[in-house]
Design a protein around this motif. Structure first.
Motif, PDB file in Angstrom:
ATOM      1  N   VAL A 501       0.825  -1.263  -0.314  1.00 25.52           N
ATOM      2  CA  VAL A 501       0.099  -0.150   0.095  1.00 25.52           C
ATOM      3  C   VAL A 501       0.721   1.205  -0.082  1.00 25.52           C
ATOM      4  CG1 VAL A 501      -1.729   1.206   1.219  1.00 25.52           C
ATOM      5  CG2 VAL A 501      -1.947  -1.087   1.208  1.00 25.52           C
ATOM      6  N   TRP A 502       0.742   2.174  -0.772  1.00 25.73           N
ATOM      7  CA  TRP A 502       1.203   3.429  -0.915  1.00 25.73           C
ATOM      8  C   TRP A 502       0.340   4.653  -0.550  1.00 25.73           C
ATOM      9  CZ3 TRP A 502       6.098   5.327  -0.725  1.00 25.73           C
ATOM     10  CH2 TRP A 502       6.269   6.494  -1.064  1.00 25.73           C
ATOM     11  N   ARG A 503       0.404   5.327   0.278  1.00 26.49           N
ATOM     12  CA  ARG A 503      -0.471   6.319   0.710  1.00 26.49           C
ATOM     13  C   ARG A 503      -0.238   7.627   0.056  1.00 26.49           C
ATOM     14  NH1 ARG A 503       0.727   6.752   5.836  1.00 26.49           N
ATOM     15  NH2 ARG A 503       1.344   8.702   5.923  1.00 26.49           N
ATOM     16  N   LEU A 504      -1.054   8.039  -0.680  1.00 28.45           N
ATOM     17  CA  LEU A 504      -0.761   9.238  -1.476  1.00 28.45           C
ATOM     18  C   LEU A 504      -1.263  10.303  -0.648  1.00 28.45           C
ATOM     19  CD1 LEU A 504      -2.868   8.166  -4.826  1.00 28.45           C
ATOM     20  CD2 LEU A 504      -0.464   8.188  -4.391  1.00 28.45           C
ATOM     21  N   ASN A 505      -2.359  10.500   0.051  1.00 30.91           N
ATOM     22  CA  ASN A 505      -2.450  11.679   0.831  1.00 30.91           C
ATOM     23  C   ASN A 505      -3.162  10.813   2.302  1.00 30.91           C
ATOM     24  OD1 ASN A 505      -5.215  11.435   0.050  1.00 30.91           O
ATOM     25  ND2 ASN A 505      -4.731  12.722  -1.580  1.00 30.91           N
ATOM     26  N   GLU A 506      -4.123  11.602   3.011  1.00 27.67           N
ATOM     27  CA  GLU A 506      -4.733  11.300   4.067  1.00 27.67           C
ATOM     28  C   GLU A 506      -5.890  10.431   3.757  1.00 27.67           C
ATOM     29  OE1 GLU A 506      -6.014  14.207   6.689  1.00 27.67           O
ATOM     30  OE2 GLU A 506      -4.025  15.273   7.030  1.00 27.67           O
ATOM     31  N   ARG A 507      -6.253  10.450   2.519  1.00 28.33           N
ATOM     32  CA  ARG A 507      -7.633   9.586   2.322  1.00 28.33           C
ATOM     33  C   ARG A 507      -7.226   8.462   1.063  1.00 28.33           C
ATOM     34  NH1 ARG A 507     -11.006   9.904   6.422  1.00 28.33           N
ATOM     35  NH2 ARG A 507     -11.259  11.939   7.337  1.00 28.33           N
ATOM     36  N   LEU A 508      -6.419   8.811   0.152  1.00 26.29           N
ATOM     37  CA  LEU A 508      -6.326   8.184  -1.026  1.00 26.29           C
ATOM     38  C   LEU A 508      -5.038   7.118  -1.005  1.00 26.29           C
ATOM     39  CD1 LEU A 508      -7.532  10.143  -4.015  1.00 26.29           C
ATOM     40  CD2 LEU A 508      -8.727   8.542  -2.898  1.00 26.29           C
ATOM     41  N   GLU A 509      -5.035   6.085  -1.334  1.00 26.81           N
ATOM     42  CA  GLU A 509      -3.740   5.350  -1.540  1.00 26.81           C
ATOM     43  C   GLU A 509      -3.926   4.154  -2.653  1.00 26.81           C
ATOM     44  OE1 GLU A 509      -4.621   3.035   2.273  1.00 26.81           O
ATOM     45  OE2 GLU A 509      -5.648   1.606   1.202  1.00 26.81           O
ATOM     46  N   LEU A 510      -2.803   3.935  -3.173  1.00 29.31           N
ATOM     47  CA  LEU A 510      -2.519   2.939  -4.298  1.00 29.31           C
ATOM     48  C   LEU A 510      -2.357   1.577  -3.558  1.00 29.31           C
ATOM     49  CD1 LEU A 510      -0.517   4.655  -6.807  1.00 29.31           C
ATOM     50  CD2 LEU A 510      -3.000   4.466  -6.849  1.00 29.31           C
ATOM     51  N   THR A 511      -2.901   0.621  -4.040  1.00 29.02           N
ATOM     52  CA  THR A 511      -2.751  -1.026  -3.561  1.00 29.02           C
ATOM     53  C   THR A 511      -2.788  -1.793  -4.296  1.00 29.02           C
ATOM     54  OG1 THR A 511      -3.695  -2.403  -1.706  1.00 29.02           O
ATOM     55  CG2 THR A 511      -5.156  -1.120  -3.133  1.00 29.02           C
ATOM     56  N   ALA A 512      -1.909  -2.919  -4.100  1.00 29.14           N
ATOM     57  CA  ALA A 512      -1.763  -4.118  -4.944  1.00 29.14           C
ATOM     58  C   ALA A 512      -1.799  -5.457  -4.039  1.00 29.14           C
ATOM     59  CB  ALA A 512      -0.413  -4.131  -5.757  1.00 29.14           C
ATOM     60  N   GLY A 535      -4.232 -11.680  -8.766  1.00 28.06           N
ATOM     61  CA  GLY A 535      -3.246 -10.445  -8.463  1.00 28.06           C
ATOM     62  C   GLY A 535      -4.251  -9.469  -8.705  1.00 28.06           C
ATOM     63  N   TRP A 536      -4.514  -8.382  -8.021  1.00 34.70           N
ATOM     64  CA  TRP A 536      -5.143  -7.049  -8.016  1.00 34.70           C
ATOM     65  C   TRP A 536      -4.265  -5.991  -7.971  1.00 34.70           C
ATOM     66  CZ3 TRP A 536      -8.489  -9.359  -3.598  1.00 34.70           C
ATOM     67  CH2 TRP A 536      -9.240 -10.678  -4.156  1.00 34.70           C
ATOM     68  N   ALA A 537      -4.742  -4.752  -8.608  1.00 32.27           N
ATOM     69  CA  ALA A 537      -4.253  -3.655  -8.124  1.00 32.27           C
ATOM     70  C   ALA A 537      -5.374  -2.634  -8.364  1.00 32.27           C
ATOM     71  CB  ALA A 537      -2.948  -3.209  -9.279  1.00 32.27           C
ATOM     72  N   GLY A 538      -5.237  -1.536  -7.543  1.00 32.88           N
ATOM     73  CA  GLY A 538      -6.203  -0.438  -7.902  1.00 32.88           C
ATOM     74  C   GLY A 538      -6.110   0.763  -6.823  1.00 32.88           C
ATOM     75  N   VAL A 539      -7.184   1.387  -6.212  1.00 36.93           N
ATOM     76  CA  VAL A 539      -7.229   2.681  -5.694  1.00 36.93           C
ATOM     77  C   VAL A 539      -8.027   2.511  -4.363  1.00 36.93           C
ATOM     78  CG1 VAL A 539      -8.689   3.898  -6.900  1.00 36.93           C
ATOM     79  CG2 VAL A 539      -7.109   4.962  -5.350  1.00 36.93           C
ATOM     80  N   GLY A 540      -7.493   2.909  -3.029  1.00 39.55           N
ATOM     81  CA  GLY A 540      -8.405   2.553  -2.245  1.00 39.55           C
ATOM     82  C   GLY A 540      -8.736   4.140  -1.520  1.00 39.55           C
ATOM     83  N   TYR A 541      -9.543   3.923  -0.594  1.00 37.19           N
ATOM     84  CA  TYR A 541     -10.158   5.163   0.212  1.00 37.19           C
ATOM     85  C   TYR A 541     -10.313   4.888   1.790  1.00 37.19           C
ATOM     86  CZ  TYR A 541     -13.092   9.166   1.869  1.00 37.19           C
ATOM     87  OH  TYR A 541     -13.403  10.413   2.498  1.00 37.19           O
ATOM     88  N   ARG A 542      -9.319   5.765   2.485  1.00 40.06           N
ATOM     89  CA  ARG A 542      -9.242   5.500   3.938  1.00 40.06           C
ATOM     90  C   ARG A 542     -10.392   6.289   4.471  1.00 40.06           C
ATOM     91  NH1 ARG A 542      -4.116   3.440   4.857  1.00 40.06           N
ATOM     92  NH2 ARG A 542      -4.245   4.256   7.035  1.00 40.06           N
ATOM     93  N   PHE A 543     -11.279   5.760   5.438  1.00 40.18           N
ATOM     94  CA  PHE A 543     -12.115   6.340   6.135  1.00 40.18           C
ATOM     95  C   PHE A 543     -12.284   5.953   7.476  1.00 40.18           C
ATOM     96  CE2 PHE A 543     -13.579   2.351   4.737  1.00 40.18           C
ATOM     97  CZ  PHE A 543     -14.582   1.770   5.491  1.00 40.18           C
TER      98      PHE A 543
END
Length: 543
Positions: A501-512, A535-543
C-alpha cells in the motif's frame, strides 16, 4: 483498625452450658498492617570497576556511579527508597553474586505496585554463544576475555531475571555499551568481523520489556558509552542523578518520574557529547501510574505530550509552532488549546489542534490514530488463474475479475490487520481438451476471502503478508453438440496473501494484492488438489 473473626467461646463445653459461638474482636497494630500493604521502593545498584582478567581495563567511576545514585535514591527528601543495595566490591560483582542478588531482590519485591530499580555501570561486550549467535554480555569481575560466553553475564540471563520480578513498576538502567570503544571491549577477531558488516547489523536488539517495565541504556546500539574525568562519572549517570535532584521535573508536579529523568539525561548527554552518544529507552507501558523515582506528586502538573514508539524515532514535536523535543521523549505544555505537529525535515506527519487539561498525559500515537483513518475500502482489478497448465486447459483459463477489499489496520493487534475481500468475474472462455480444438463456455466465478496479515510500515509505505482462507464458487455453462448443461463447484481453500500500500495523502492510496490458494475440485468424477492465484491492483479510500 478492628477485625472481627469467628471463634468458639473460650470456656469448656460452651454449648452444653448454654454458651454461644460468636464474634471476637481482635485488635491489630494499625501501623504494622498499613506497612504490610504499602508498596515498597527497592533498588539494586551494581558498579563493576575491577576485573580479574588483565585484558579488561579497570573503570574509574563505575563504583562511584552506583554509590552516587544510591545516595540520591536514599535521600528522604528525594528518592525515599526503603532499601538500596549497592554492589561494588570485587567479591560482590562476580557473575554468581550478581545473579544471587537479583534472585534475592525477586524474593523481596513481591507486590505488583512495588517500585524496583536495577542499575548496572560496567563494561559491555559482544561474543558468540554456544550456538554461534552473537549476543551481548555484561562484563563481571570474574569474566574471562577468552571465554566470554561461559563467564560473563549475558543480557538474556539478565533480562530473564528482570522479567521474573513481580513488580509492574520496574526500571533497569544499563550504563554500558557494546560498540567496542568507551565502556566496551571486543575480542580482536570479533572486532575485525564486525568492521566488515554493514551498519544494518546494528538493528537494535534491546531486551524486550515486560508489561509496565522500562529499560534505559546510556547509549544507542552500536554507540559508545563514556566516562568523563571532569564529571567524575559515567556521563549518562551523572545527568540522570542531576535530573533526580529536581531538574527533570518538566511538568512541575513535585515528582520526577523515570521517563522525565531519562529524557533529561538523554538531552544533556547528547549535548555534552556533541551528538556522539544518544541514550535510548524501551518502554512498553507508560500510563497514569508512572514510576516515581524522586519527590512526590503534590500538585496537578502541566499536561504532557510524549511518545517512546520506535516508529516515531527521529520526528520532532512542535507545539504552537515552537520546537519542543525530538522523539523519543516528551514535553510539558501549558493547558488549553494547542496546535501539535510531528515533523521530519520539511515533511509534516500530523498537524492537529487538541484541548489538553492540567495533569493529562497524551500519547502522540493517539493523535496518529485520529489523524490517519485505519480503515480503507479499495476497488481493484486483476486476474484469476489456476497455477498449473492442466487446470487452465481443463477448468478455467486465466480470467479477468474485479475485487473489493476492506482493510482494518491494527486489528486485532497493533501490527496486524483484518482483510475481507470479495472478487468475481464473468465472461466467455474455451477449454483446450485436445490440441487445436477449443470447447467454448461461459463462466461465473465468485470468491469471498478473509485474512489476518502482519503489517510492516515505513512512513507512506505499508507491506503485509499472512494466512488467508477463502470460499470459491465456479460455474460453467456449455452449449455444444457434445454437451449442453452447467457445472458448479464450491469449495473452501487455505492459502496466503501479500500486498503493498502506498498512501498518496490522508484519504487516497494505491494498493496491490496477490494470493496463492490450494483447493480440491472434482472434474469428470476425478478429485484433484489444485492451486489457484489472483493478483489485483487499484485505488483505495481511507475512512
Amino acid at each position: 483498625m478492628l477485625l472481627a473473626v469467628l471463634a468458639a467461646c473460650a470456656s469448656p463445653g460452651p454449648l452444653e452450658k448454654g454458651g454461644k459461638a460468636g464474634l471476637v474482636a481482635v485488635r491489630l497494630d494499625e501501623a504494622k498492617l498499613s506497612q504490610a500493604y504499602t508498596p515498597r521502593r527497592l533498588a539494586l545498584l551494581v558498579g563493576v570497576s575491577q576485573f580479574q582478567d588483565a585484558q579488561w581495563r579497570n573503570l574509574r567511576y563505575s563504583a562511584k556511579d552506583a554509590e552516587d545514585l544510591a545516595s540520591t535514591l536514599r535521600d528522604p527528601a528525594r528518592g525515599r527508597f526503603d532499601r538500596v543495595r549497592v554492589l561494588t566490591r570485587p567479591e560482590e560483582t562476580t557473575r554468581a553474586s550478581i545473579l544471587a542478588a537479583l534472585r534475592q531482590l525477586r524474593e523481596e519485591a513481591t507486590r505488583p505496585d512495588d517500585v524496583v530499580v536495577v542499575y548496572f555501570s560496567a563494561h559491555g561486550t559482544l561474543a558468540r554463544d554456544g550456538k554461534g549467535e552473537l549476543k551481548r554480555y555484561l562484563v563481571t569481575t570474574d569474566a574471562s576475555f577468552r571465554t566470554i560466553s561461559q563467564t560473563a553475564l549475558s543480557m538474556d540471563a539478565l533480562k530473564s531475571e528482570f522479567d521474573q520480578l513481580s513488580s509492574r513498576r520496574r526500571l533497569m538502567v544499563l550504563a554500558t555499551c557494546h560498540s567496542g570503544s568507551g565502556k566496551s571491549l571486543l575480542p580482536r577477531e570479533l572486532e575485525a568481523e564486525l568492521a566488515g558488516i554493514k551498519a544494518g547489523f546494528y538493528a537494535r536488539p534491546l531486551e524486550e520489556s515486560s508489561r509496565a517495565s522500562m529499560v534505559f541504556a546510556a547509549s544507542d546500539w552500536g554507540e559508545t558509552a563514556r566516562e568523563d574525568e571532569g564529571l567524575r562519572n559515567d556521563i549518562y549517570t551523572h545527568f540522570l542523578i542531576d535530573g533526580l535532584k529536581g531538574a527533570a521535573d518538566r511538568n512541575i508536579d513535585g515528582a520526577v518520574t523515570a521517563t522525565e529523568a531519562h529524557d533529561y539525561a538523554r538531552r544533556r548527554t547528547y549535548a555534552f557529547t556533541e551528538g556522539r552518544q544518544r541514550p535510548s529507552a524501551e518502554i512498553l507501558e507508560v500510563g497514569a501510574d508512572p514510576v516515581v523515582l524522586s519527590g512526590s506528586i503534590d500538585r496537578t502538573g502541566r499536561p504532557e505530550l510524549f511518545s517512546y514508539n520506535p516508529r516515531l524515532d527521529g520526528f520532532t514535536l512542535k507545539v504552537d509552532g515552537e520546537t519542543r523535543t525530538e522523539l523519543p521523549g516528551g514535553a510539558a505544555v501549558m493547558p488549553g488549546r494547542r496546535t501539535v505537529e510531528l515533523t521530519k525535515g520539511d515533511d509534516v506527519l500530523i498537524r492537529e489542534v487538541v484541548d489538553i487539561a492540567a495533569g493529562e498525559r497524551l500519547p502522540l500515537e493517539r493523535l496518529l490514530s485520529q489523524a490517519f483513518p485505519r480503515r480503507s475500502l479499495a476497488v481493484l482489478g486483476g486476474m484469476f488463474s489456476f497455477v498449473d497448465a492442466r487446470s487452465r486447459d481443463e477448468l478455467l483459463p486465466a480470467s479477468p475479475e474485479l475485487a473489493l477489499v476492506l482493510r482494518l489496520e491494527e486489528r486485532p493487534l497493533p501490527d496486524l490487520s483484518l482483510l475481507f475481500d470479495v472478487s468475481g468475474g464473468r465472461g466467455r472462455r474455451s477449454l483446450h481438451l485436445v490440441p487445436g480444438a477449443g470447447v467454448p463456455f461461459t463462466y461465473t466465478s465468485l470468491s469471498l476471502g478473509a485474512s489476518v496479515p502482519y503489517t510492516w510500515r515505513w512512513e507512506r509505505l505499508s507491506l503485509y503478508a499472512g494466512p488467508r482462507v477463502a470460499a470459491l464458487y465456479l460455474q460453467r455453462s456449455f452449449q455444444t453438440e457434445a454437451f449442453t448443461g452447467a457445472q458448479q463447484y464450491f469449495t473452501f481453500s487455505p492459502g496466503v496473501v501479500g500486498g503493498v500500500v502506498w498512501r498518496l495523502n490522508e484519504r487516497l492510496e494505491l494498493t496491490a494484492q496477490t494470493q496463492l490458494m490450494v483447493t480440491y475440485v472434482v472434474v469428470d468424477g476425478r478429485g484433484q488438489a489444485v492451486g489457484f492465484s489472483g493478483g489485483w491492483a487499484g485505488v483505495g479510500y481511507r475512512f
